[in-house]
Each structure stands twice: as structure tokens, then as C-alpha cells.
Design an enzyme around this catalytic site. Structure first.
Site, PDB file in Angstrom:
ATOM      1  N   ILE A   1       0.760  -1.168   0.110  1.00 38.56           N
ATOM      2  CA  ILE A   1       0.034  -0.167   0.045  1.00 38.56           C
ATOM      3  C   ILE A   1       0.873   1.251  -0.002  1.00 38.56           C
ATOM      4  O   ILE A   1       0.692   2.272  -0.665  1.00 38.56           O
ATOM      5  CB  ILE A   1      -0.788  -0.152   1.150  1.00 38.56           C
TER       6      ILE A   1
ATOM      7  N   TYR B   1      -0.653  -8.904  15.590  1.00 40.44           N
ATOM      8  CA  TYR B   1      -0.675  -7.929  14.371  1.00 40.44           C
ATOM      9  C   TYR B   1      -1.941  -6.857  14.531  1.00 40.44           C
ATOM     10  O   TYR B   1      -2.046  -5.609  14.427  1.00 40.44           O
ATOM     11  CB  TYR B   1      -0.933  -8.650  12.931  1.00 40.44           C
TER      12      TYR B   1
ATOM     13  N   LYS C   1      -2.078  -2.751  15.107  1.00 41.24           N
ATOM     14  CA  LYS C   1      -2.641  -1.887  14.303  1.00 41.24           C
ATOM     15  C   LYS C   1      -3.477  -0.954  15.007  1.00 41.24           C
ATOM     16  O   LYS C   1      -3.629   0.338  14.876  1.00 41.24           O
ATOM     17  CB  LYS C   1      -3.126  -2.374  12.874  1.00 41.24           C
TER      18      LYS C   1
END
Length: 312
Positions: free
Chosen positions: A32, A181, A185
Site C-alpha cells: 500500500i 498484528y 495496528k
């Protein structure tokens, strides 16, 4: 929370020019982050790719220059897993001001064992959250020197179903990669929201915006060799997923809009329009658990301590 009434004025195919402005994209060499950098480069801005891998950064800058005539793009070495190196990395930017930083870089591990950074932090939490937390402190003088700079934090839809364990931020007691994870985030997103709250209290001209890319898959992402190569088989196999998900080029659009659109405001959350998974970016309500200022404040203090004082 500002409404989306200004959304129709935004045209991603003709975004506002940004000549003379400087943007930093962490992890801009792949995924991204690469597409954020490519799309921002088309506005005339100088785009700096922060990358820990010089060879990948060189490939990404070459790809952007090949696709965007006259692109002003370059790279600096940036390793968010090494907090002691961040001051030197910011000095190497060689700029007097920074108009925006996109906190995009991240590590995602699928399998055990648990790994740690050079500073002894769990790798995903230490890189994705603590690295950006500490980096912002070093960047703040440059951001404050710009007329209306933005800190854009790239979260994840995976964080929506997670909750932080403030007593086990490093996942020492119970390490499960996918959950760790998602929590890393979520910590990033808490940071982005809390950062804006603190900036407003200080009367700062810098704004902090949180975004997420929805469901962004490699198999739905157009090729950018050698940065990313999509095979014909992957393209055909991913066709059903395109009904609900999108490629990373589309996932980048929330961050690009958060950098460029004058209608975007600090403290907002932006993500894809269709179920939060695909489509054009829109402002959405800040998730209920993400809006809890007590959790954000506790995370902030814990992060500052874990970063050895390297934080705002």
C-alpha cells in the site's frame, strides 16, 4: 466529527496539485505504501520513501519515475524497529519542513515464534506502533514548520475486532501472530486519535488523521514490476473476491485523500465506502473502542516509557 458533506468535491482522478510540498511515506517501497507514494507523486509534490531496504527503495523509486513523468521521488533509510536510528533518519531528509507523513510501514507475521526488535520489543508492536510513535517526535519540528501539516496513520480493518491488553502490550504472556498484528495496528490507530487530541490542546497547526485500507489484496493489485508482479492465474483466482475486496492501489486512496483533501479534519477516521472494505474513501465514525480516551492515555504513557522517552 465533521460530516462527509464535502466528499462530492473530491475527484481522485484530478486531486489538487501539491507542488512545493514534501511528503514522507514510511514503507513506501512496497504494498500500500508504494501506491500511496505513486499517487502522491502525480501531484507534483516531493515524495520521500522511508525504507529499511535500499535495494527495494531503489526499485520503487524507479517504478514511480517510469509511471509518473517528472516525479520528484527519492528514498531515505528508515528502520522503525531500531528506535536509536530514527533521529539520524530524520536528519537525512534534508528538508526545512514536512507537509505530511504517512505512517504506513509495518510488519505482519503469520507464524510463531515470537520475535523482537533490536530494542527488545515484540516485533510487530515495536515496529508498527512504537517505531511510528517515536518517529513522530523527531518529525514534529519539521511538521510544525509547515503551514498545515498532517500526520496520517494507516490502521487496519483487522483492528476493528481487537481490543488492547494494556497489561500485555508486548504479547509476552499469550502470543498469537494474527491477534498480535491486529492489536499493533489498533495501537497505531489509538495513537493517531490521541495525537490529534493533544495537538488540538496545544493549539498546533498539525492535524492527525487515521485511515484504513479496507480489504486490500495482492491478487487484486495491478502489477508494478519488480515491486509487485501479479500473474494471470492470481488475477483470475481473485475475481470473486473483487465483489467485496480491492487491490492495494485502491486501499492507498484513503491515505492519499487524507493528505491532500482540504475538507479532511484532524481526529477523523477514513476508510473505504462499501462496508469499510472497498470503494472510494469516506469519513466514518470513529470506532467505539477506539474513541475511549482513557485507554488512549494509558497506551500513550506506556508507549513513551517503552520508547525510552522517545515520544511526544
Amino acid at each position: 466529527m465533521t460530516s462527509t458533506s464535502a466528499a462530492p468535491s473530491w475527484n481522485r482522478r484530478r486531486p489538487p496539485r501539491a507542488d512545493g510540498r514534501v511528503f514522507l511515506v514510511t514503507g513506501g517501497n512496497a504494498g500500500i505504501g508504494y501506491f500511496v507514494a505513486e499517487q502522491l507523486s502525480a501531484t507534483g509534490a516531493t515524495v520521500v520513501l522511508g525504507s529499511r531496504n535500499p535495494a527495494k527503495a531503489e526499485a520503487a523509486t524507479a517504478s514511480i519515475r517510469a509511471r509518473v513523468p517528472g516525479a520528484r521521488v527519492r528514498a531515505v533509510r528508515l528502520d522503525l524497529a531500531d528506535l536509536s536510528s530514527l533521529g539520524t533518519a530524520v536528519e537525512s531528509l534534508g528538508v526545512e519542513r514536512l507537509d505530511a507523513v504517512v505512517h504506513n510501514a509495518g510488519v505482519a507475521l503469520d507464524d510463531p515464534p515470537r520475535r523482537e526488535t533490536a530494542d527488545g520489543h515484540e516485533l510487530m508492536f515495536g515496529t508498527n506502533h512504537l517505531g511510528h510513535f517515536a518517529l513522530t517526535r523527531w518529525l514534529m519540528p519539521l511538521l510544525s514548520a509547515a503551514p498545515a501539516a498532517r500526520v496520517v496513520t494507516m490502521g487496519s480493518f483487522a483492528a476493528k475486532s481487537e481490543r488492547l491488553d494494556l497489561d500485555d502490550l508486548q504479547s509476552r504472556k499469550d502470543y498469537r501472530p494474527k491477534r498480535t498484528y491486529g492489536r499493533s495496528k489498533l495501537a497505531q490507530m489509538y495513537f493517531g486519535v490521541e495525537l490529534d487530541r493533544r495537538l488540538r490542546a496545544r493549539g498546533s497547526t498539525v492535524a492527525s488523521v487515521v485511515v484504513h485500507p479496507g480489504g486490500a489484496l495482492d491478487s487484486l493489485t495491478p502489477s508494478r514490476p519488480p515491486v509487485h508482479v501479479r500473474t494471470a492465474g492470481a488475477r483470475l483466482g481473485a475475481a470473486p473476491a473483487a465483489l467485496l475486496l480491492q487491490g492495494k492501489h485502491a486501499g492507498a486512496r484513503s491515505a492519499v485523500r487524507a493528505v491532500l483533501d482540504p475538507a479532511v479534519r484532524g481526529g477523523q477516521l477514513w476508510g473505504p465506502r462499501v462496508f469499510g472494505l472497498r470503494g472510494e474513501p469516506r469519513s466514518e465514525p470513529v470506532w467505539n473502542h477506539l474513541a475511549d480516551p482513557s485507554v488512549a492515555a494509558r497506551l500513550w504513557e506506556a508507549s513513551r516509557e517503552l520508547a525510552g522517552g522517545r515520544g511526544l
